[in-house]
Enzyme design. Structure first.
Site, short mmCIF file in Angstrom:
data_model
loop_
_atom_site.label_atom_id
_atom_site.label_comp_id
_atom_site.label_asym_id
_atom_site.label_seq_id
_atom_site.Cartn_x
_atom_site.Cartn_y
_atom_site.Cartn_z
N TYR A 141 0.82 -1.21 0.00
CA TYR A 141 0.00 0.00 0.00
C TYR A 141 0.86 1.27 0.00
O TYR A 141 0.33 2.37 -0.19
CB TYR A 141 -0.95 0.02 1.21
CG TYR A 141 -1.99 -1.08 1.18
CD1 TYR A 141 -2.37 -1.69 -0.01
CD2 TYR A 141 -2.59 -1.53 2.35
CE1 TYR A 141 -3.32 -2.70 -0.04
CE2 TYR A 141 -3.54 -2.55 2.33
CZ TYR A 141 -3.89 -3.13 1.12
OH TYR A 141 -4.84 -4.13 1.10
N LYS A 192 4.15 -15.23 1.48
CA LYS A 192 4.15 -16.08 0.29
C LYS A 192 5.61 -16.24 -0.16
O LYS A 192 6.01 -15.79 -1.24
CB LYS A 192 3.32 -15.43 -0.82
CG LYS A 192 1.83 -15.41 -0.55
CD LYS A 192 1.17 -16.74 -0.86
CE LYS A 192 1.12 -17.01 -2.35
NZ LYS A 192 0.59 -18.36 -2.65
N ASP A 225 -2.00 -18.07 1.63
CA ASP A 225 -3.20 -18.68 1.04
C ASP A 225 -3.61 -19.93 1.84
O ASP A 225 -4.80 -20.14 2.12
CB ASP A 225 -3.00 -19.01 -0.44
CG ASP A 225 -1.71 -19.77 -0.72
OD1 ASP A 225 -0.81 -19.78 0.15
OD2 ASP A 225 -1.59 -20.36 -1.81
N ASP A 249 -4.70 -7.50 5.71
CA ASP A 249 -5.97 -6.88 5.36
C ASP A 249 -6.99 -7.98 5.03
O ASP A 249 -8.12 -7.99 5.52
CB ASP A 249 -5.74 -5.99 4.13
CG ASP A 249 -6.81 -4.94 3.97
OD1 ASP A 249 -7.73 -4.91 4.79
OD2 ASP A 249 -6.73 -4.16 3.00
N ASP A 253 -10.12 -9.78 7.63
CA ASP A 253 -11.53 -9.75 7.23
C ASP A 253 -12.11 -11.15 7.21
O ASP A 253 -13.27 -11.38 7.54
CB ASP A 253 -11.68 -9.10 5.84
CG ASP A 253 -11.83 -7.58 5.95
OD1 ASP A 253 -11.61 -7.05 7.06
OD2 ASP A 253 -12.17 -6.94 4.94
#
Ligand code: NAD
Length: 368
Positions: A141, A192, A225, A249, A253
């Site tokens: 970001y 990752k 993942d 992020d 959620d």
């Protein structure tokens, strides 16, 4: 002892849920003899409407000086067409960046009364208590280069960069290890590393820090993942999860849905310790400005109130008071009081935002 709070209600349901927090701050002042000094200011779309920017320099200075910032939510469709630099969310990102709030703490805790509300089976989530520590000031970001450029072959290219330094990784990992020591002593680091160099460095630095300073804490690693799958398969395997800005992020959620509603999830974002001995800190619900229900008085204020409970615990070292507040909320839920987002029965009228605030204050009064 004076304790300063800067309240930034923001947009949409932000001011509605924050109104209930202010009532609870007043309760602590009036009934428990505290001296919280509350100042309110603008952020996001509300600040843009008034000052032409989503965060004014004056507000930023106040945020640097105060003991803790409480923020409601920012954003909304009115501001979708604004230039990227003026969008409400830039106000929030600027606060995080300028106060260097690098560790975003997002607890996912299942209240007993809401076990049946989760989309997962009760036995999978009952007693759930996870803390996701998300790196919040760096990564994709913020990384450069970024932008949309013309490509040589015609058309355009959108670019963002996931960039992390050793220091940025180590300081957020340190926060996670410190928290784990005060909880169940387990950290799972997610990245990752199989496909991203920033992930390889992340894994190496977390491993090194663990060996050097936290060998007593159990450390595991997971690809983000796979971590997302494990979060919904068997979430109770986790204690503290530490991860980067983008994955944090998404994963937080995902964890939100384990507990039923975004309206229940608080967060804290902490930075370095100031001369006063307190950390730079901002507390905010995980949810956004919910334009679909804004203005109706039906938003769930609990995430915002629980964010204040986190402020009591992490900024003011008032763990007992945080517990009093959390217990009052738990007890209101156990009585069956529900805002619309938590309603399953169709034959009962949901509580309004204000009614939920009333019930929590009644429970607080019972503790006197
Ligand atoms: P959102 O969190 O605002 O809403 C998602 C859904 O959850 C909506 O159906 C909403 O009604 C519901 N919801 C959220 N909070 C609730 C509450 N307290 N009580 C009851 N229901 C609640 O996410 P979105 O719709 O993707 O985004 C709306 C706006 O908020 C956008 O402009 C977005 O950029 C912004 N946003 C801001 C923040 C923030 O300020 N930290 C975070 C996320 C999104």
């Amino acid at each position: 002892m004076k304790r300063n709070l800067l309240i930034l209600p923001g947009d949409g349901i932000g001011p509605e849920v924050m109104e209930q927090v202010v009532r609870i701050v007043d309760w602590f002042n009036n009934k428990k003899g505290f001296d919280f000094q509350v100042e309110q200011d603008l952020v996001g779309g509300a600040a843009y409407d008034s000052n032409g920017v989503p965060l004014s320099d004056e507000t930023l200075e106040k945020a640097k000086r105060t003991d803790a910032v409480l923020l409601g939510a920012v954003g909304g469709p009115l501001y979708d067409q604004l230039d990227f630099s003026l969008k409400p969310e830039r106000g929030l990102l600027k606060l995080r960046k300028e106060l260097d709030l690098f560790a975003n703490l997002r607890p996912a805790q299942c209240f007993d009364a809401l076990t049946h509300f989760s989309s997962l089976r009760p036995e999978i989530i009952s007693g759930l208590d996870i803390m996701i520590v998300r790196e919040a000031t760096s990564g994709i970001y913020f990384g450069e280069p970024r932008g949309i450029i013309e490509s040589d072959s015609g058309g355009r290219v959108g670019i963002n960069t996931n960039r992390y330094t050793t220091e940025e990784i180590r300081r957020v990992a340190r926060s996670a290890f410190e928290l784990a020591r005060r909880r169940y002593n387990k950290v799972c680091s997610m990245e990752k590393a199989n496909v991203m160099e920033s992930g390889v460095l992340w894994r190496e630095e977390v491993t090194n820090l663990h060996k050097e300073e936290y060998p007593d804490v159990e450390l595991s690693h997971m690809y983000a993942d796979a971590g997302a799958m494990e979060l919904v398969r068997f979430p109770k395997q986790f204690d503290v999860i530490v991860t980067d800005n983008l994955f944090g992020d998404l994963l937080s959620d995902c964890a939100a849905m384990l507990t039923g509603s975004l309206g229940m999830l608080p967060s804290a974002t902490l930075g370095k310790i100031k001369k006063s001995g307190l950390p730079y800190a901002m507390y905010e619900p995980v949810h956004g400005s919910a334009p679909d229900i804004a203005g109706k008085g039906i938003a769930n204020p609990i995430a915002c109130i629980l964010s204040f409970a986190m402020a009591l615990r992490y900024s003011f070292d008032l763990g007992n008071e945080a517990e009093i507040l959390e217990t009052a909320i738990e007890s209101v839920l156990a009585d069956g009081v529900r805002t619309a987002d938590l309603m399953q029965e169709k034959n009962k009228a949901p509580a309004t935002t204000n009614e939920m605030g009333n019930c929590i204050i009644s429970k607080l009064n019972e503790t006197l």
